[in-house]
Design a protein around this motif. Structure first.
Motif, PDB file in Angstrom:
ATOM      1  N   CYS A 143       3.323  59.716  35.405  1.00  0.00           N
ATOM      2  CA  CYS A 143       2.335  58.741  34.954  1.00  0.00           C
ATOM      3  C   CYS A 143       2.542  57.423  35.709  1.00  0.00           C
ATOM      4  O   CYS A 143       3.668  57.077  36.055  1.00  0.00           O
ATOM      5  N   PHE A 144       1.461  56.704  35.937  1.00  0.00           N
ATOM      6  CA  PHE A 144       1.534  55.417  36.626  1.00  0.00           C
ATOM      7  C   PHE A 144       2.486  54.480  35.883  1.00  0.00           C
ATOM      8  O   PHE A 144       2.453  54.416  34.656  1.00  0.00           O
ATOM      9  N   PRO A 145       3.366  53.782  36.599  1.00  0.00           N
ATOM     10  CA  PRO A 145       3.537  53.746  38.062  1.00  0.00           C
ATOM     11  C   PRO A 145       4.628  54.660  38.579  1.00  0.00           C
ATOM     12  O   PRO A 145       5.112  54.470  39.704  1.00  0.00           O
TER      13      PRO A 145
ATOM     14  N   TYR B  37      14.035  45.204  45.492  1.00  0.00           N
ATOM     15  CA  TYR B  37      13.251  45.704  46.618  1.00  0.00           C
ATOM     16  C   TYR B  37      11.849  46.155  46.210  1.00  0.00           C
ATOM     17  O   TYR B  37      10.969  46.278  47.060  1.00  0.00           O
ATOM     18  N   ASP B  38      11.652  46.465  44.937  1.00  0.00           N
ATOM     19  CA  ASP B  38      10.324  46.835  44.421  1.00  0.00           C
ATOM     20  C   ASP B  38       9.819  45.649  43.617  1.00  0.00           C
ATOM     21  O   ASP B  38      10.156  45.491  42.442  1.00  0.00           O
ATOM     22  N   VAL B  39       9.022  44.810  44.249  1.00  0.00           N
ATOM     23  CA  VAL B  39       8.655  43.518  43.669  1.00  0.00           C
ATOM     24  C   VAL B  39       7.158  43.441  43.369  1.00  0.00           C
ATOM     25  O   VAL B  39       6.387  44.345  43.699  1.00  0.00           O
ATOM     26  N   ASN B  40       6.765  42.356  42.759  1.00  0.00           N
ATOM     27  CA  ASN B  40       5.353  42.122  42.447  1.00  0.00           C
ATOM     28  C   ASN B  40       4.684  41.404  43.617  1.00  0.00           C
ATOM     29  O   ASN B  40       4.927  40.230  43.857  1.00  0.00           O
TER      30      ASN B  40
ATOM     31  N   SER C  44       5.825  44.181  52.233  1.00  0.00           N
ATOM     32  CA  SER C  44       6.005  42.816  52.717  1.00  0.00           C
ATOM     33  C   SER C  44       7.350  42.696  53.418  1.00  0.00           C
ATOM     34  O   SER C  44       8.265  43.490  53.186  1.00  0.00           O
ATOM     35  N   PHE C  45       7.466  41.689  54.275  1.00  0.00           N
ATOM     36  CA  PHE C  45       8.705  41.428  55.003  1.00  0.00           C
ATOM     37  C   PHE C  45       9.307  40.118  54.521  1.00  0.00           C
ATOM     38  O   PHE C  45       8.593  39.151  54.247  1.00  0.00           O
TER      39      PHE C  45
ATOM     40  N   LEU D 269      12.449  44.940  54.075  1.00  0.00           N
ATOM     41  CA  LEU D 269      11.124  45.325  53.612  1.00  0.00           C
ATOM     42  C   LEU D 269      11.100  45.355  52.093  1.00  0.00           C
ATOM     43  O   LEU D 269      12.005  45.910  51.459  1.00  0.00           O
ATOM     44  N   LEU D 270      10.068  44.764  51.515  1.00  0.00           N
ATOM     45  CA  LEU D 270       9.841  44.803  50.075  1.00  0.00           C
ATOM     46  C   LEU D 270       8.566  45.596  49.819  1.00  0.00           C
ATOM     47  O   LEU D 270       7.634  45.563  50.630  1.00  0.00           O
ATOM     48  N   VAL D 271       8.519  46.303  48.708  1.00  0.00           N
ATOM     49  CA  VAL D 271       7.337  47.093  48.369  1.00  0.00           C
ATOM     50  C   VAL D 271       6.906  46.790  46.943  1.00  0.00           C
ATOM     51  O   VAL D 271       7.668  46.235  46.147  1.00  0.00           O
ATOM     52  N   ASP D 272       5.661  47.144  46.640  1.00  0.00           N
ATOM     53  CA  ASP D 272       5.134  47.029  45.284  1.00  0.00           C
ATOM     54  C   ASP D 272       4.569  48.389  44.911  1.00  0.00           C
ATOM     55  O   ASP D 272       3.443  48.740  45.274  1.00  0.00           O
ATOM     56  N   THR D 273       5.370  49.170  44.197  1.00  0.00           N
ATOM     57  CA  THR D 273       4.970  50.525  43.835  1.00  0.00           C
ATOM     58  C   THR D 273       3.696  50.537  42.999  1.00  0.00           C
ATOM     59  O   THR D 273       2.873  51.443  43.115  1.00  0.00           O
ATOM     60  N   LYS D 274       3.509  49.515  42.174  1.00  0.00           N
ATOM     61  CA  LYS D 274       2.326  49.469  41.313  1.00  0.00           C
ATOM     62  C   LYS D 274       1.055  49.137  42.092  1.00  0.00           C
ATOM     63  O   LYS D 274      -0.045  49.341  41.601  1.00  0.00           O
ATOM     64  N   LYS D 275       1.221  48.623  43.284  1.00  0.00           N
ATOM     65  CA  LYS D 275       0.070  48.271  44.123  1.00  0.00           C
ATOM     66  C   LYS D 275      -0.229  49.341  45.167  1.00  0.00           C
ATOM     67  O   LYS D 275      -1.318  49.388  45.724  1.00  0.00           O
ATOM     68  N   CYS D 276       0.745  50.192  45.428  1.00  0.00           N
ATOM     69  CA  CYS D 276       0.610  51.233  46.446  1.00  0.00           C
ATOM     70  C   CYS D 276      -0.477  52.232  46.070  1.00  0.00           C
ATOM     71  O   CYS D 276      -0.538  52.708  44.938  1.00  0.00           O
TER      72      CYS D 276
END
Length: 262
Positions: A101-103, A217-220, A204-205, A60-67
């Motif tokens: 602060c973001f992100p 693992y924290d991608v765009n 995303s997978f 699993l990949l995530v985008d912390t800035k998009k969450c």
């Protein structure tokens, strides 16, 4: 629970077990890291035997800035696995810092399906194991004795292995391989509940082993659709969306005098 989850890795262990003597003789002076890194396999010395653990079939990949920190993924995870709407039972944990602060105010903490799973190595009963068909690291609840060694062994904070305080056993993300309360096929060849329900598409997978770092693992995951609604898609957030994606409709800034007239 499904039949897969109740079956331990006994068959896998028998098929992929060699003696310590054979293992040491095979690697010679090359070194274990050089051999296993290229084969996508990790190995642990247990007693007088060596157990090889194949790479997981998915990640699993995530985008912390998009969450958006809505916790929809957590509720879906809890429902699919336990049939209960309890975010504390989710295998994907979201942490929030109200003073950040973001992100840095939100962090998505998903299991990384580590190539070298310390949780599997730490388990004394074989409850934490790699599925023989998919390589997914998961827990056979019936074999868990509640020692929590897997939780302590996880190198990340918070631990990607959780203690299920209701069912009294360890649990972790299995890429929805065993979801008795969800009628979809899961695992590397199927769907993942968190990916399906995320309204921001911030999860995303992938089948490709990510780079073993936070950045891996924290991608765009921001694409042209993100730019079309007026948000920058570059990591620094400095490039106007219509520059990155020419078709993006960005409202032009109003002149100061026009704003005053309104």
């Amino acid at each position: 629970m499904s039949e897969k989850n109740s079956n331990p890795a006994d068959g896998r262990a028998a098929a992929k077990t060699v003696t310590r003597r054979d293992f040491v003789a095979a690697i010679g002076g090359i070194g274990i890291g050089a051999i296993l890194a290229g084969a996508g396999v990790s190995a642990f010395l247990v007693g007088d035997e060596v157990y090889a653990v194949e790479a997981s079939g998915g990640y699993l990949l995530v985008d912390t800035k998009k969450c958006g920190a809505c916790e929809t993924c957590m509720l879906a995870c809890s429902l699919a696995h336990s049939g209960r709407t309890n975010v504390n039972l989710s295998r994907l944990q979201l942490t929030k810092n109200p003073l950040g602060c973001f992100p840095l105010d939100v962090q998505q903490n998903q299991c990384r399906q580590c190539p070298y799973p310390s949780c599997v190595d730490a388990c004394p009963t074989g409850a934490m194991h790699a599925d023989p068909e998919t390589g997914v690291r998961l827990v056979a609840e019936g074999k868990c004795i509640g020692c929590e060694r897997c939780i302590e062994a996880c190198p990340f904070t918070p631990s990607r292995v959780q203690w299920n305080y209701e069912d009294k056993c360890a649990q972790k993300c299995d890429l929805c391989l065993n979801t008795p309360y969800w009628d979809q096929e899961g695992g590397p060849g199927g769907k993942q509940a968190c990916v399906e329900v995320c309204p921001m598409r911030a999860i995303s997978f992938t089948r490709t082993i990510p780079r073993q770092s936070d950045e891996g693992y924290d991608v765009n995951l921001r694409n042209e659709h993100w730019a079309i609604i007026g948000f920058p898609i570059d990591d620094a957030g400095r490039v106007r969306p219509d520059v990155s994606v020419p078709t993006a409709s960005v409202v032009p800034p109003q002149p100061a005098d026009a704003a005053e007239e309104e």
